[in-house]
Design a protein around this motif. Structure first.
Motif, short mmCIF file in Angstrom:
data_model
loop_
_atom_site.label_atom_id
_atom_site.label_comp_id
_atom_site.label_asym_id
_atom_site.label_seq_id
_atom_site.Cartn_x
_atom_site.Cartn_y
_atom_site.Cartn_z
N UNK A 51 18.67 -32.52 -2.04
CA UNK A 51 19.17 -31.33 -2.73
C UNK A 51 18.63 -31.24 -4.15
N UNK A 52 18.54 -32.36 -4.84
CA UNK A 52 17.98 -32.36 -6.20
C UNK A 52 16.51 -31.97 -6.18
N UNK A 53 15.77 -32.51 -5.22
CA UNK A 53 14.35 -32.19 -5.14
C UNK A 53 14.14 -30.71 -4.80
N UNK A 54 15.00 -30.13 -3.98
CA UNK A 54 14.88 -28.72 -3.64
C UNK A 54 15.06 -27.85 -4.88
N UNK A 55 16.05 -28.17 -5.70
CA UNK A 55 16.28 -27.43 -6.95
C UNK A 55 15.09 -27.62 -7.88
N UNK A 56 14.65 -28.85 -8.04
CA UNK A 56 13.50 -29.20 -8.89
C UNK A 56 12.28 -28.37 -8.51
N UNK A 57 11.95 -28.38 -7.21
CA UNK A 57 10.76 -27.66 -6.73
C UNK A 57 10.90 -26.14 -6.91
N UNK A 58 12.09 -25.63 -6.68
CA UNK A 58 12.32 -24.19 -6.83
C UNK A 58 12.07 -23.73 -8.26
N UNK A 59 12.55 -24.49 -9.23
CA UNK A 59 12.34 -24.14 -10.64
C UNK A 59 10.86 -24.25 -11.01
N UNK A 60 10.21 -25.32 -10.57
CA UNK A 60 8.80 -25.50 -10.88
C UNK A 60 7.93 -24.44 -10.19
N UNK A 61 8.32 -24.02 -8.99
CA UNK A 61 7.55 -23.00 -8.27
C UNK A 61 7.60 -21.65 -8.98
N UNK A 62 8.67 -21.41 -9.73
CA UNK A 62 8.80 -20.17 -10.51
C UNK A 62 8.06 -20.26 -11.83
N UNK A 63 7.38 -21.36 -12.07
CA UNK A 63 6.64 -21.54 -13.31
C UNK A 63 7.43 -22.26 -14.39
N UNK A 64 8.58 -22.82 -14.03
CA UNK A 64 9.40 -23.55 -14.99
C UNK A 64 8.86 -24.94 -15.25
N UNK A 65 9.37 -25.55 -16.30
CA UNK A 65 8.97 -26.90 -16.69
C UNK A 65 9.98 -27.92 -16.14
N UNK A 66 9.65 -29.19 -16.31
CA UNK A 66 10.58 -30.25 -15.91
C UNK A 66 11.88 -30.15 -16.70
N UNK A 67 11.78 -29.80 -17.98
CA UNK A 67 12.98 -29.66 -18.81
C UNK A 67 13.86 -28.52 -18.31
N UNK A 68 13.22 -27.42 -17.88
CA UNK A 68 14.00 -26.30 -17.34
C UNK A 68 14.66 -26.67 -16.01
#
Length: 85
Positions: free
Chosen positions: A49-66
């Motif tokens: 579940x954490x990785x899914x959220x992580x990937x979703x944010x990064x796929x939208x162009x977000x950073x690791x901090x975001x």
């Protein structure tokens, strides 16, 4: 064993979900910032579940901090929902 000695394992009234596979192997494969976040989380999280959220944010162009900030907001929302139940 007293509830205090068990940590956060089972302390939530939210529905538990069963996961297939080895969760420690999945945890070890996570990016280091995400592993650190999970280690300090207030509630138990699955690596999936954490990785899914992580990937979703990064796929939208977000950073690791975001992505970590989004996980913080998600956790706060879940903690608030748990307190109401």
């Amino acid at each position: 064993m007293s509830r205090k000695g068990r940590g956060n394992c089972g302390a939530s009234r939210l529905r538990r979900r069963s996961r297939a596979g080895d969760p420690m192997h999945r945890f070890d494969a996570l990016p280091p910032p995400l592993r650190r976040w999970m280690a300090e989380a207030a509630r138990p999280w699955s690596p999936s579940s954490c990785l899914a959220i992580w990937r979703r944010v990064l796929a939208r162009g977000g950073s690791a901090e975001e992505a970590l900030a989004h996980l913080d907001r998600t956790e706060r929302a879940l903690l608030a929902r748990d307190a109401l139940q």
